[in-house]
Each structure stands twice: as C-alpha cells, then as structure tokens.
Motif scaffolding. Structure first.
Motif, PDB file in Angstrom:
ATOM      1  N   UNK A 175      41.015  51.598  34.797  1.00 57.46           N
ATOM      2  CA  UNK A 175      40.644  50.196  34.894  1.00 57.46           C
ATOM      3  C   UNK A 175      39.466  49.969  33.952  1.00 57.46           C
ATOM      4  N   UNK A 176      39.605  49.069  33.000  1.00 55.01           N
ATOM      5  CA  UNK A 176      38.559  48.793  32.017  1.00 55.01           C
ATOM      6  C   UNK A 176      37.596  47.749  32.564  1.00 55.01           C
ATOM      7  N   UNK A 177      36.479  48.209  33.107  1.00 60.55           N
ATOM      8  CA  UNK A 177      35.500  47.325  33.713  1.00 60.55           C
ATOM      9  C   UNK A 177      34.830  46.380  32.740  1.00 60.55           C
ATOM     10  N   UNK A 178      34.857  46.691  31.435  1.00 58.56           N
ATOM     11  CA  UNK A 178      34.243  45.791  30.458  1.00 58.56           C
ATOM     12  C   UNK A 178      35.006  44.479  30.343  1.00 58.56           C
ATOM     13  N   UNK A 179      36.253  44.449  30.798  1.00 57.82           N
ATOM     14  CA  UNK A 179      37.050  43.226  30.774  1.00 57.82           C
ATOM     15  C   UNK A 179      36.851  42.356  32.013  1.00 57.82           C
ATOM     16  N   UNK A 180      36.096  42.856  32.976  1.00 54.73           N
ATOM     17  CA  UNK A 180      35.906  42.141  34.242  1.00 54.73           C
ATOM     18  C   UNK A 180      34.630  41.307  34.169  1.00 54.73           C
ATOM     19  N   UNK A 181      34.809  39.990  34.137  1.00 52.64           N
ATOM     20  CA  UNK A 181      33.677  39.063  34.129  1.00 52.64           C
ATOM     21  C   UNK A 181      33.606  38.260  35.426  1.00 52.64           C
ATOM     22  N   UNK A 182      34.773  38.063  36.039  1.00 48.23           N
ATOM     23  CA  UNK A 182      34.890  37.270  37.268  1.00 48.23           C
ATOM     24  C   UNK A 182      35.818  38.002  38.234  1.00 48.23           C
ATOM     25  N   UNK A 183      35.890  37.522  39.454  1.00 48.38           N
ATOM     26  CA  UNK A 183      36.808  38.111  40.419  1.00 48.38           C
ATOM     27  C   UNK A 183      38.258  37.918  39.962  1.00 48.38           C
ATOM     28  N   UNK A 184      38.547  36.776  39.366  1.00 49.63           N
ATOM     29  CA  UNK A 184      39.890  36.543  38.846  1.00 49.63           C
ATOM     30  C   UNK A 184      40.232  37.570  37.772  1.00 49.63           C
ATOM     31  N   UNK A 185      39.253  37.891  36.921  1.00 54.31           N
ATOM     32  CA  UNK A 185      39.457  38.939  35.906  1.00 54.31           C
ATOM     33  C   UNK A 185      39.747  40.278  36.563  1.00 54.31           C
ATOM     34  N   UNK A 186      39.030  40.590  37.640  1.00 55.09           N
ATOM     35  CA  UNK A 186      39.267  41.866  38.322  1.00 55.09           C
ATOM     36  C   UNK A 186      40.717  41.977  38.772  1.00 55.09           C
ATOM     37  N   UNK A 187      41.232  40.941  39.428  1.00 52.36           N
ATOM     38  CA  UNK A 187      42.615  40.998  39.917  1.00 52.36           C
ATOM     39  C   UNK A 187      43.588  41.154  38.755  1.00 52.36           C
ATOM     40  N   UNK A 188      43.341  40.468  37.632  1.00 53.95           N
ATOM     41  CA  UNK A 188      44.218  40.574  36.467  1.00 53.95           C
ATOM     42  C   UNK A 188      44.168  41.978  35.870  1.00 53.95           C
ATOM     43  N   UNK A 189      42.945  42.488  35.638  1.00 51.47           N
ATOM     44  CA  UNK A 189      42.780  43.811  35.036  1.00 51.47           C
ATOM     45  C   UNK A 189      43.353  44.897  35.949  1.00 51.47           C
ATOM     46  N   UNK A 190      43.111  44.773  37.232  1.00 51.94           N
ATOM     47  CA  UNK A 190      43.654  45.760  38.179  1.00 51.94           C
ATOM     48  C   UNK A 190      45.178  45.737  38.152  1.00 51.94           C
ATOM     49  N   UNK A 191      45.766  44.554  38.119  1.00 53.55           N
ATOM     50  CA  UNK A 191      47.226  44.452  38.064  1.00 53.55           C
ATOM     51  C   UNK A 191      47.793  45.062  36.804  1.00 53.55           C
ATOM     52  N   UNK A 192      47.147  44.797  35.682  1.00 54.99           N
ATOM     53  CA  UNK A 192      47.612  45.349  34.409  1.00 54.99           C
ATOM     54  C   UNK A 192      47.440  46.863  34.366  1.00 54.99           C
ATOM     55  N   UNK A 193      46.380  47.353  34.968  1.00 56.54           N
ATOM     56  CA  UNK A 193      46.052  48.778  34.888  1.00 56.54           C
ATOM     57  C   UNK A 193      46.797  49.614  35.916  1.00 56.54           C
ATOM     58  N   UNK A 194      46.816  49.150  37.141  1.00 56.89           N
ATOM     59  CA  UNK A 194      47.293  49.970  38.247  1.00 56.89           C
ATOM     60  C   UNK A 194      48.794  49.850  38.438  1.00 56.89           C
ATOM     61  N   UNK A 195      49.328  48.731  38.157  1.00 60.07           N
ATOM     62  CA  UNK A 195      50.769  48.612  38.314  1.00 60.07           C
ATOM     63  C   UNK A 195      51.151  47.554  39.293  1.00 60.07           C
ATOM     64  N   UNK A 196      51.982  47.903  40.237  1.00 54.79           N
ATOM     65  CA  UNK A 196      52.511  46.949  41.205  1.00 54.79           C
ATOM     66  C   UNK A 196      53.193  45.804  40.473  1.00 54.79           C
ATOM     67  N   UNK A 197      53.896  46.134  39.411  1.00 45.38           N
ATOM     68  CA  UNK A 197      54.575  45.111  38.624  1.00 45.38           C
ATOM     69  C   UNK A 197      53.606  44.227  37.860  1.00 45.38           C
ATOM     70  N   UNK A 198      52.406  44.728  37.573  1.00 48.26           N
ATOM     71  CA  UNK A 198      51.406  43.945  36.853  1.00 48.26           C
ATOM     72  C   UNK A 198      50.604  43.021  37.736  1.00 48.26           C
TER      73      UNK A 198
END
Length: 99
Positions: free
Chosen positions: A7-30
């Motif tokens: 998970x690239x934390x440098x891309x996380x600026x907001x909570x919405x960013x966290x959910x997006x980055x986590x989805x892209x990184x971890x999977x669960x269909x994105x």
C-alpha cells in the motif's frame, strides 16, 4: 502461503484516498468498501484476497499517510457526516465534532 500487498501511503491524502489506494493495492476486485467492516470482510478472504494462508500488508510511507489522516481529516469527515446525517443524529455528530 503468504501473500504480500503493498500500500503506497504517499498517495493517501484523505480517507477517500485510503479506500481507493487500499482497493487498488489489496485486491477485492479493486474495492475494499468505504468502512472498516467492509475492509475487514475483504481481508478475511474470499472477496479477491486469498481464503487461506497469511496476508501481509506492507504500508509504505505510512508516516506520511498517518499525518494526513490525523485530526484535520477526522474533522473534515465528521463535518461531512454532520451535513448528511439523519436529523435525529445531528446533536450526537455535532458533539463528536466538537470533541
């Protein structure tokens, strides 16, 4: 079997960013949902993540995202919830924001 996600934390600026980055990184269909219950379901397996074995999340630049997800972001999230919550919850949400 161990599966590692980064998970690239440098891309996380907001909570919405966290959910997006986590989805892209971890999977669960994105997508990992937009709350901790959905995130936990995803991590449990069966939603695009492995059902068996160990799952390891390497959170790079976590100090950057920790700073960005601090008090100001929490206050922003509570203000958004206050603006959209049911009238019977307004007082409780306002109290949380004030705290």
């Amino acid at each position: 079997m161990t599966v590692r996600y980064v998970l690239d934390g440098s891309q996380v600026r907001t909570l919405e960013d966290f959910w997006r980055v986590a989805g892209e990184s971890i999977g669960c269909g994105g997508y990992v949902g937009r709350n901790l219950d959905a995130f936990a379901d995803c991590l449990r397996g069966g939603f695009g993540t492995p059902d068996d074995g160990d799952l390891v999340i390497e959170w790079r630049d976590q100090e950057v995202s920790r700073e960005r997800l601090g008090h100001p972001e929490t206050a922003r999230q509570l203000k958004m919830r206050l603006a959209h919550c049911h009238p019977t919850n307004k007082a409780r949400m306002a109290a949380r924001l004030a705290a």
